[in-house]
Design a protein around this motif. Structure first.
Motif, PDB file in Angstrom:
ATOM      1  N   TRP A  15      -1.480 -15.499  10.444  1.00  0.00           N
ATOM      2  CA  TRP A  15      -1.736 -14.088  10.688  1.00  0.00           C
ATOM      3  C   TRP A  15      -2.511 -13.532   9.496  1.00  0.00           C
ATOM      4  O   TRP A  15      -2.632 -14.191   8.463  1.00  0.00           O
ATOM      5  N   LEU A  16      -3.039 -12.325   9.629  1.00  0.00           N
ATOM      6  CA  LEU A  16      -3.880 -11.750   8.592  1.00  0.00           C
ATOM      7  C   LEU A  16      -3.138 -11.626   7.268  1.00  0.00           C
ATOM      8  O   LEU A  16      -1.951 -11.284   7.236  1.00  0.00           O
ATOM      9  N   ALA A  17      -3.838 -11.882   6.178  1.00  0.00           N
ATOM     10  CA  ALA A  17      -3.259 -11.743   4.846  1.00  0.00           C
ATOM     11  C   ALA A  17      -2.944 -10.283   4.572  1.00  0.00           C
ATOM     12  O   ALA A  17      -3.734  -9.383   4.891  1.00  0.00           O
ATOM     13  N   LYS A  45       4.127  -7.775  -2.567  1.00  0.00           N
ATOM     14  CA  LYS A  45       3.896  -6.372  -2.252  1.00  0.00           C
ATOM     15  C   LYS A  45       2.634  -6.226  -1.405  1.00  0.00           C
ATOM     16  O   LYS A  45       1.733  -7.057  -1.462  1.00  0.00           O
ATOM     17  N   PHE A  46       2.603  -5.146  -0.631  1.00  0.00           N
ATOM     18  CA  PHE A  46       1.457  -4.928   0.253  1.00  0.00           C
ATOM     19  C   PHE A  46       0.205  -4.693  -0.580  1.00  0.00           C
ATOM     20  O   PHE A  46       0.174  -3.862  -1.476  1.00  0.00           O
ATOM     21  N   ASP A  47      -0.853  -5.447  -0.263  1.00  0.00           N
ATOM     22  CA  ASP A  47      -2.117  -5.371  -0.983  1.00  0.00           C
ATOM     23  C   ASP A  47      -3.139  -4.640  -0.115  1.00  0.00           C
ATOM     24  O   ASP A  47      -3.485  -5.094   0.977  1.00  0.00           O
ATOM     25  N   PHE A  48      -3.626  -3.502  -0.603  1.00  0.00           N
ATOM     26  CA  PHE A  48      -4.559  -2.695   0.166  1.00  0.00           C
ATOM     27  C   PHE A  48      -5.950  -3.320   0.237  1.00  0.00           C
ATOM     28  O   PHE A  48      -6.803  -2.849   0.985  1.00  0.00           O
ATOM     29  N   LYS A  49      -6.189  -4.388  -0.520  1.00  0.00           N
ATOM     30  CA  LYS A  49      -7.478  -5.071  -0.456  1.00  0.00           C
ATOM     31  C   LYS A  49      -7.505  -6.162   0.611  1.00  0.00           C
ATOM     32  O   LYS A  49      -8.567  -6.688   0.915  1.00  0.00           O
ATOM     33  N   LYS A  50      -6.361  -6.486   1.156  1.00  0.00           N
ATOM     34  CA  LYS A  50      -6.284  -7.548   2.148  1.00  0.00           C
ATOM     35  C   LYS A  50      -6.776  -7.052   3.512  1.00  0.00           C
ATOM     36  O   LYS A  50      -6.780  -5.850   3.798  1.00  0.00           O
ATOM     37  N   PRO A  51      -7.177  -7.973   4.395  1.00  0.00           N
ATOM     38  CA  PRO A  51      -7.731  -7.564   5.694  1.00  0.00           C
ATOM     39  C   PRO A  51      -6.727  -6.906   6.621  1.00  0.00           C
ATOM     40  O   PRO A  51      -7.124  -6.255   7.592  1.00  0.00           O
ATOM     41  N   MET A  52      -5.440  -7.085   6.367  1.00  0.00           N
ATOM     42  CA  MET A  52      -4.432  -6.455   7.213  1.00  0.00           C
ATOM     43  C   MET A  52      -4.617  -4.948   7.278  1.00  0.00           C
ATOM     44  O   MET A  52      -4.386  -4.328   8.319  1.00  0.00           O
ATOM     45  N   LEU A  53      -5.084  -4.344   6.193  1.00  0.00           N
ATOM     46  CA  LEU A  53      -5.254  -2.888   6.151  1.00  0.00           C
ATOM     47  C   LEU A  53      -6.507  -2.454   6.885  1.00  0.00           C
ATOM     48  O   LEU A  53      -6.437  -1.740   7.890  1.00  0.00           O
ATOM     49  N   ILE A  89       5.638   2.259   3.485  1.00  0.00           N
ATOM     50  CA  ILE A  89       5.934   3.228   2.437  1.00  0.00           C
ATOM     51  C   ILE A  89       7.412   3.316   2.117  1.00  0.00           C
ATOM     52  O   ILE A  89       7.806   4.012   1.193  1.00  0.00           O
ATOM     53  N   ASP A  90       8.242   2.611   2.861  1.00  0.00           N
ATOM     54  CA  ASP A  90       9.682   2.669   2.655  1.00  0.00           C
ATOM     55  C   ASP A  90      10.132   1.415   1.934  1.00  0.00           C
ATOM     56  O   ASP A  90       9.925   0.309   2.425  1.00  0.00           O
ATOM     57  N   HIS A  91      10.742   1.572   0.780  1.00  0.00           N
ATOM     58  CA  HIS A  91      11.201   0.430  -0.014  1.00  0.00           C
ATOM     59  C   HIS A  91      12.718   0.459  -0.218  1.00  0.00           C
ATOM     60  O   HIS A  91      13.237  -0.269  -1.050  1.00  0.00           O
ATOM     61  N   ASP A  92      13.425   1.293   0.520  1.00  0.00           N
ATOM     62  CA  ASP A  92      14.870   1.382   0.394  1.00  0.00           C
ATOM     63  C   ASP A  92      15.539   0.388   1.339  1.00  0.00           C
ATOM     64  O   ASP A  92      14.889  -0.396   2.035  1.00  0.00           O
ATOM     65  N   GLN A  93      16.867   0.450   1.361  1.00  0.00           N
ATOM     66  CA  GLN A  93      17.626  -0.440   2.228  1.00  0.00           C
ATOM     67  C   GLN A  93      17.367  -0.148   3.700  1.00  0.00           C
ATOM     68  O   GLN A  93      17.564  -1.008   4.560  1.00  0.00           O
ATOM     69  N   SER A  94      16.939   1.080   4.011  1.00  0.00           N
ATOM     70  CA  SER A  94      16.668   1.429   5.405  1.00  0.00           C
ATOM     71  C   SER A  94      15.517   0.621   5.984  1.00  0.00           C
ATOM     72  O   SER A  94      15.359   0.559   7.204  1.00  0.00           O
ATOM     73  N   SER A  95      14.702   0.013   5.139  1.00  0.00           N
ATOM     74  CA  SER A  95      13.588  -0.790   5.645  1.00  0.00           C
ATOM     75  C   SER A  95      14.089  -1.976   6.463  1.00  0.00           C
ATOM     76  O   SER A  95      13.385  -2.448   7.366  1.00  0.00           O
ATOM     77  N   VAL A  96      15.288  -2.462   6.166  1.00  0.00           N
ATOM     78  CA  VAL A  96      15.851  -3.567   6.948  1.00  0.00           C
ATOM     79  C   VAL A  96      16.118  -3.117   8.379  1.00  0.00           C
ATOM     80  O   VAL A  96      15.807  -3.816   9.348  1.00  0.00           O
ATOM     81  N   VAL A  97      16.684  -1.909   8.512  1.00  0.00           N
ATOM     82  CA  VAL A  97      16.953  -1.365   9.848  1.00  0.00           C
ATOM     83  C   VAL A  97      15.650  -1.149  10.600  1.00  0.00           C
ATOM     84  O   VAL A  97      15.521  -1.505  11.783  1.00  0.00           O
ATOM     85  N   PHE A  98      14.648  -0.564   9.929  1.00  0.00           N
ATOM     86  CA  PHE A  98      13.350  -0.346  10.556  1.00  0.00           C
ATOM     87  C   PHE A  98      12.707  -1.669  10.966  1.00  0.00           C
ATOM     88  O   PHE A  98      12.022  -1.740  11.989  1.00  0.00           O
ATOM     89  N   SER A  99      12.924  -2.709  10.171  1.00  0.00           N
ATOM     90  CA  SER A  99      12.343  -4.008  10.496  1.00  0.00           C
ATOM     91  C   SER A  99      12.904  -4.552  11.800  1.00  0.00           C
ATOM     92  O   SER A  99      12.158  -5.069  12.645  1.00  0.00           O
ATOM     93  N   TYR A 100      14.210  -4.438  11.992  1.00  0.00           N
ATOM     94  CA  TYR A 100      14.820  -4.922  13.228  1.00  0.00           C
ATOM     95  C   TYR A 100      14.380  -4.083  14.428  1.00  0.00           C
ATOM     96  O   TYR A 100      14.084  -4.630  15.499  1.00  0.00           O
TER      97      TYR A 100
END
Length: 449
Positions: A278-280, A287-295, A361-372
């Motif tokens: 998948w795209l880098a 950490k998310f890199d804004f120079k990668k093609p995913m953005l 933009i979310d780096h808290d524990q809630s990111s796990v819930v959002f991921s699921y």
């Protein structure tokens, strides 16, 4: 004879042009010299260096060649050590070092992987049934934009099939080569496997079909807008050809530009990921890199499509809810219900991917819930479309009801006899049986749905 050693804490005096150091790590250099004696071999043991988020892949035994002012492997070889040290042997004394190459260590959630595969399997079934239903019943739904909806489902179906078949990079080299005796000077301390082709092809196909899904959803929303708000009495001339050119052409142009700018056979990781096809998106620290093609090759165009779809949804909803003397309450509710049902694809895609943007933009524990939540909603999009566009329709319910009513099993009649046991006390002790009644016990018909 005399022997002396000097230990350099870093390699500032030994700047190599052939070997690039990309990781934050110090390289110690040991210098040996013998005076008044003979030397057959120098044997050195080095400890493995620990680099966060990376695993040791291979190493090379080298010395500093003053004639070329660079590291060289001439006269040095690798050996095996039973205690896990990096063993080097050289037939001369000079400035020695060991150059290590590392490979990034990837860690992913196993439950998310299982959810993704199960959800994609359900989506494949739902999308296949939706496409079949839309094609078979196209003549009975004259006002429904069947071609665009089928195109949306087809692009999503192909994405899910390619995802299940090839998202994992099975061609990558997973073997750690620290026990190999091959002593080759590496050009970097980060090991990047040259591209073998299949994984990059899968990444490009996933990029194309997923971007096509959003593009066709946009075109579908535009056509529904034109039909329900009566902006045009009929679609513009050559509207079908325009939608085909945009629906498949725009994703193809984006994928082609991305490959041309970033893809290189010797370093495919500028375009795609190593563990998954998948795209880098991430840097070496995870950490998310804004120079990668995913953005800029995916998230940015998808964000523009989602914003346009949401604006279109609000615009048409306000238009239908506006007070109009020509529309009574029944007609207004009918049009509104029809519009909301017809734009379900855009809404489904929009809601799930908004959660995906929140994960950035979310780096808290809630990111796990959002991921699921994000994983469940996206992997089951095909199933949701099947429910919204096939199961909920009156035509589908009517067809299913007809099939159930027309299908019946054989009638089965069961007969039984009841006997009453009568005992008579006689000398010969005989027993007799007499039937008392005969009746129809059950009659059942079986039907299958």
């Amino acid at each position: 004879g005399q022997i002396g050693f000097v230990l350099y804490q870093n390699d500032k005096f030994f700047r190599s042009r052939a070997h690039r150091g990309n990781l934050v790590s110090t390289r110690r250099v040991i210098s040996g010299n013998i005076r008044g004696g003979m030397l057959n071999v120098v044997e050195l043991l080095f400890g493995q260096q620990v680099v966060p988020n990376f695993n040791l892949h291979d190493y090379s035994c080298v010395f500093w060649n003053y004639s070329t002012t660079d590291w060289s492997t001439n006269g040095c070889s690798k050996g095996k050590d039973p205690f896990g040290y990096l063993k080097c042997q050289c037939n001369h004394t000079t400035n020695f070092a060991v150059l290590m190459t590392f490979r990034q260590n990837y860690t992913y959630s196993k439950p998310l992987e299982v959810i993704s595969y199960v959800g994609c399997g359900l989506s494949i079934a739902g999308l296949s049934l939706t496409i079949l239903y839309q094609i078979v019943t196209r003549k009975t739904r004259k006002t429904t934009p069947t071609v665009l909806l089928v195109s949306v489902c087809m692009s999503m179906l192909m994405f899910n099939i390619v995802f299940i078949a090839g998202i994992s990079n099975t061609n990558q080299e997973t073997q750690i080569r620290t026990n190999s005796t091959e002593n080759v000077l590496p050009n970097s301390d980060i090991y990047i496997e040259p591209d073998k082709g299949p994984c990059t092809a899968v990444a490009a196909l996933l990029h194309f079909f997923l971007l096509a899904s959003f593009t066709w959803a946009l075109l579908y929303a535009v056509q529904v807008y034109m039909i329900l708000v009566n902006v045009f009495s009929q679609p513009p001339q050559h509207f079908g050809l325009i939608t085909i050119a945009v629906g498949w052409g725009f994703p193809a142009v984006v994928v082609a530009i991305t490959l041309a700018v970033l893809y290189r056979v010797e370093n495919p990781l500028d375009y795609r990921q190593e563990e998954f096809c998948w795209l880098a998106a991430l840097d070496r620290e995870g950490k998310f890199d804004f120079k990668k093609p995913m953005l800029w090759a995916f998230l940015l165009p998808v964000a523009l499509i989602l914003i346009f779809n949401m604006v279109l949804l609000v615009r048409v909803t306000l238009e239908l809810c506006r007070s109009n003397p020509n529309l009574n309450s029944t007609k207004k509710n009918s049009y509104l219900k029809k519009f909301l049902s017809s734009l379900s694809v855009a809404v489904v895609l929009g809601v799930s991917w908004v959660l995906g943007y929140l994960l950035l933009i979310d780096h808290d524990q809630s990111s796990v819930v959002f991921s699921y939540i994000f994983c469940i909603l996206n992997s089951t999009q095909g199933l949701q479309i099947f429910i919204l566009f096939t199961v909920r329709t009156s035509l589908f319910k009517k067809k299913v009801s007809e099939i159930i009513n027309s299908t019946s099993g054989p009638e089965i009649y069961l007969r039984s006899k009841t006997f009453k046991l009568m005992s008579f006390k006689r000398h010969n002790h005989k027993e007799t049986y007499r039937p008392t009644e005969e009746f129809l016990t059950s009659r059942s018909s079986f039907s299958s749905s």
